[in-house]
Design a protein around this motif. Structure first.
Motif, PDB file in Angstrom:
ATOM      1  N   GLU A 125     -64.534  64.472 -38.880  1.00 24.21           N
ATOM      2  CA  GLU A 125     -65.723  63.989 -39.583  1.00 24.21           C
ATOM      3  C   GLU A 125     -66.773  65.089 -39.517  1.00 24.21           C
ATOM      4  N   ASN A 126     -67.354  65.439 -40.632  1.00 20.10           N
ATOM      5  CA  ASN A 126     -68.426  66.444 -40.710  1.00 20.10           C
ATOM      6  C   ASN A 126     -67.974  67.847 -40.323  1.00 20.10           C
ATOM      7  N   GLY A 127     -66.702  68.143 -40.515  1.00 21.79           N
ATOM      8  CA  GLY A 127     -66.203  69.505 -40.331  1.00 21.79           C
ATOM      9  C   GLY A 127     -66.479  70.093 -38.968  1.00 21.79           C
ATOM     10  N   ARG A 128     -67.053  71.318 -38.984  1.00 20.79           N
ATOM     11  CA  ARG A 128     -67.278  72.063 -37.748  1.00 20.79           C
ATOM     12  C   ARG A 128     -68.471  71.535 -36.952  1.00 20.79           C
ATOM     13  N   ASP A 129     -69.153  70.559 -37.464  1.00 19.56           N
ATOM     14  CA  ASP A 129     -70.330  70.024 -36.785  1.00 19.56           C
ATOM     15  C   ASP A 129     -70.251  68.505 -36.774  1.00 19.56           C
ATOM     16  N   GLY A 130     -69.241  67.985 -36.098  1.00 17.68           N
ATOM     17  CA  GLY A 130     -69.036  66.538 -36.106  1.00 17.68           C
ATOM     18  C   GLY A 130     -68.133  66.077 -34.992  1.00 17.68           C
ATOM     19  N   ARG A 131     -67.008  65.510 -35.370  1.00 18.46           N
ATOM     20  CA  ARG A 131     -66.113  64.892 -34.407  1.00 18.46           C
ATOM     21  C   ARG A 131     -64.696  65.004 -34.940  1.00 18.46           C
ATOM     22  N   VAL A 132     -63.729  65.101 -34.032  1.00 13.86           N
ATOM     23  CA  VAL A 132     -62.317  65.066 -34.406  1.00 13.86           C
ATOM     24  C   VAL A 132     -61.603  64.163 -33.407  1.00 13.86           C
ATOM     25  N   ALA A 133     -60.693  63.339 -33.934  1.00 10.37           N
ATOM     26  CA  ALA A 133     -59.975  62.394 -33.080  1.00 10.37           C
ATOM     27  C   ALA A 133     -58.550  62.232 -33.588  1.00 10.37           C
ATOM     28  N   THR A 134     -57.663  61.957 -32.650  1.00  9.47           N
ATOM     29  CA  THR A 134     -56.283  61.661 -33.016  1.00  9.47           C
ATOM     30  C   THR A 134     -56.145  60.170 -33.280  1.00  9.47           C
ATOM     31  N   ASP A 135     -55.138  59.833 -34.059  1.00 10.46           N
ATOM     32  CA  ASP A 135     -54.948  58.430 -34.435  1.00 10.46           C
ATOM     33  C   ASP A 135     -54.594  57.548 -33.249  1.00 10.46           C
ATOM     34  N   ASP A 136     -54.059  58.129 -32.181  1.00  9.91           N
ATOM     35  CA  ASP A 136     -53.693  57.332 -31.005  1.00  9.91           C
ATOM     36  C   ASP A 136     -54.800  57.259 -29.961  1.00  9.91           C
ATOM     37  N   ALA A 146     -55.857  59.586 -28.021  1.00 10.57           N
ATOM     38  CA  ALA A 146     -55.683  60.486 -26.883  1.00 10.57           C
ATOM     39  C   ALA A 146     -56.698  61.629 -26.888  1.00 10.57           C
ATOM     40  N   LEU A 147     -57.178  61.988 -28.071  1.00 14.28           N
ATOM     41  CA  LEU A 147     -58.160  63.056 -28.194  1.00 14.28           C
ATOM     42  C   LEU A 147     -59.297  62.555 -29.078  1.00 14.28           C
ATOM     43  N   ASP A 148     -60.508  62.691 -28.599  1.00 12.90           N
ATOM     44  CA  ASP A 148     -61.686  62.304 -29.365  1.00 12.90           C
ATOM     45  C   ASP A 148     -62.830  63.180 -28.868  1.00 12.90           C
ATOM     46  N   VAL A 149     -63.122  64.225 -29.623  1.00 16.53           N
ATOM     47  CA  VAL A 149     -64.095  65.205 -29.146  1.00 16.53           C
ATOM     48  C   VAL A 149     -65.150  65.512 -30.195  1.00 16.53           C
ATOM     49  N   VAL A 150     -66.318  65.872 -29.703  1.00 13.12           N
ATOM     50  CA  VAL A 150     -67.389  66.378 -30.541  1.00 13.12           C
ATOM     51  C   VAL A 150     -67.064  67.837 -30.828  1.00 13.12           C
ATOM     52  N   VAL A 151     -67.152  68.213 -32.101  1.00 14.07           N
ATOM     53  CA  VAL A 151     -66.962  69.615 -32.467  1.00 14.07           C
ATOM     54  C   VAL A 151     -68.284  70.174 -32.949  1.00 14.07           C
ATOM     55  N   ASN A 152     -68.504  71.423 -32.592  1.00 17.93           N
ATOM     56  CA  ASN A 152     -69.746  72.083 -32.924  1.00 17.93           C
ATOM     57  C   ASN A 152     -69.484  73.575 -32.943  1.00 17.93           C
ATOM     58  N   GLY A 196     -70.445  71.042 -28.159  1.00 22.19           N
ATOM     59  CA  GLY A 196     -69.088  70.481 -28.183  1.00 22.19           C
ATOM     60  C   GLY A 196     -68.062  71.587 -28.125  1.00 22.19           C
ATOM     61  N   THR A 197     -66.849  71.218 -28.399  1.00 25.30           N
ATOM     62  CA  THR A 197     -65.810  72.224 -28.524  1.00 25.30           C
ATOM     63  C   THR A 197     -65.803  72.689 -29.975  1.00 25.30           C
ATOM     64  N   ASN A 198     -64.972  73.660 -30.291  1.00 26.36           N
ATOM     65  CA  ASN A 198     -64.907  74.127 -31.671  1.00 26.36           C
ATOM     66  C   ASN A 198     -63.438  74.272 -32.084  1.00 26.36           C
ATOM     67  N   PRO A 199     -63.183  74.370 -33.373  1.00 29.09           N
ATOM     68  CA  PRO A 199     -61.799  74.436 -33.838  1.00 29.09           C
ATOM     69  C   PRO A 199     -61.009  75.595 -33.238  1.00 29.09           C
ATOM     70  N   GLU A 200     -61.669  76.706 -32.964  1.00 31.70           N
ATOM     71  CA  GLU A 200     -60.959  77.852 -32.379  1.00 31.70           C
ATOM     72  C   GLU A 200     -60.475  77.530 -30.970  1.00 31.70           C
ATOM     73  N   GLN A 201     -61.286  76.811 -30.198  1.00 36.42           N
ATOM     74  CA  GLN A 201     -60.859  76.403 -28.856  1.00 36.42           C
ATOM     75  C   GLN A 201     -59.680  75.442 -28.937  1.00 36.42           C
ATOM     76  N   LEU A 202     -59.732  74.525 -29.887  1.00 41.46           N
ATOM     77  CA  LEU A 202     -58.637  73.571 -30.040  1.00 41.46           C
ATOM     78  C   LEU A 202     -57.349  74.287 -30.458  1.00 41.46           C
ATOM     79  N   PHE A 203     -57.471  75.260 -31.351  1.00 41.69           N
ATOM     80  CA  PHE A 203     -56.310  76.037 -31.779  1.00 41.69           C
ATOM     81  C   PHE A 203     -55.749  76.844 -30.606  1.00 41.69           C
ATOM     82  N   ALA A 204     -56.621  77.468 -29.828  1.00 46.12           N
ATOM     83  CA  ALA A 204     -56.187  78.239 -28.662  1.00 46.12           C
ATOM     84  C   ALA A 204     -55.467  77.339 -27.651  1.00 46.12           C
TER      85      ALA A 204
END
Length: 139
Positions: free
Chosen positions: A17-28, A30-36, A47-55
């Motif tokens: 939600e809201n891309g790089r400045d929002g939230r990402v969650a898995t359907d189960d 297990a993961l629900d994090v603020v991204v920034n 928050g965390t960022n997509p690069e950290q999640l990819f790493a």
């Protein structure tokens, strides 16, 4: 060689939600994090960022691939770690990423460790997915 839908063993699903400045969650759940975005890219770094999640995903996948090739080669990789560094920067058509994968394999000499890392890079699904698309340096 690409897999087909009938070959799929597991599918992960995440919604942002809201891309790089929002939230990402898995359907189960297990993961629900603020991204920034990181501060250097205009975010507050809260928050965390997509690069950290990819790493995180890449390092875990690569560690698994390292274990597979080590078992095939009869090498003990207990106590090993894999670190993935993801860099993001501007390129000719917007932004791009680069990767550095490094492994510490305490029970293997340098030449053996290097050979295992190179073999793991050939079988790791993340490495296969990014091959030819981004620069990946092995260390």
């Amino acid at each position: 060689m690409p897999i087909t839908q009938s070959d799929v063993l597991y599918t992960a699903v995440a919604t942002a939600e809201n891309g790089r400045d929002g939230r990402v969650a898995t359907d189960d759940g297990a993961l629900d994090v603020v991204v920034n975005p990181p501060e250097v890219m205009g975010g507050d770094g809260a928050g965390t960022n997509p690069e950290q999640l990819f790493a995180a995903g890449y390092s875990a996948c690569f560690q698994g691939a390292l274990g597979v090739v080590a078992r095939q080669e009869g090498v003990d990789v207990s106590g090993s770690t894999v670190t993935a560094k993801v860099g993001i920067g501007k390129n000719e058509d917007g932004f791009g990423i680069i990767m550095e994968i490094s492994a510490s394999i305490p029970n293997a000499d340098g030449a053996t460790a290097r050979a295992l890392v190179e073999k793991a890079h050939q079988v790791c699904p993340y490495s296969k997915a990014t091959r030819g698309n981004i620069t990946v340096t092995l260390a």
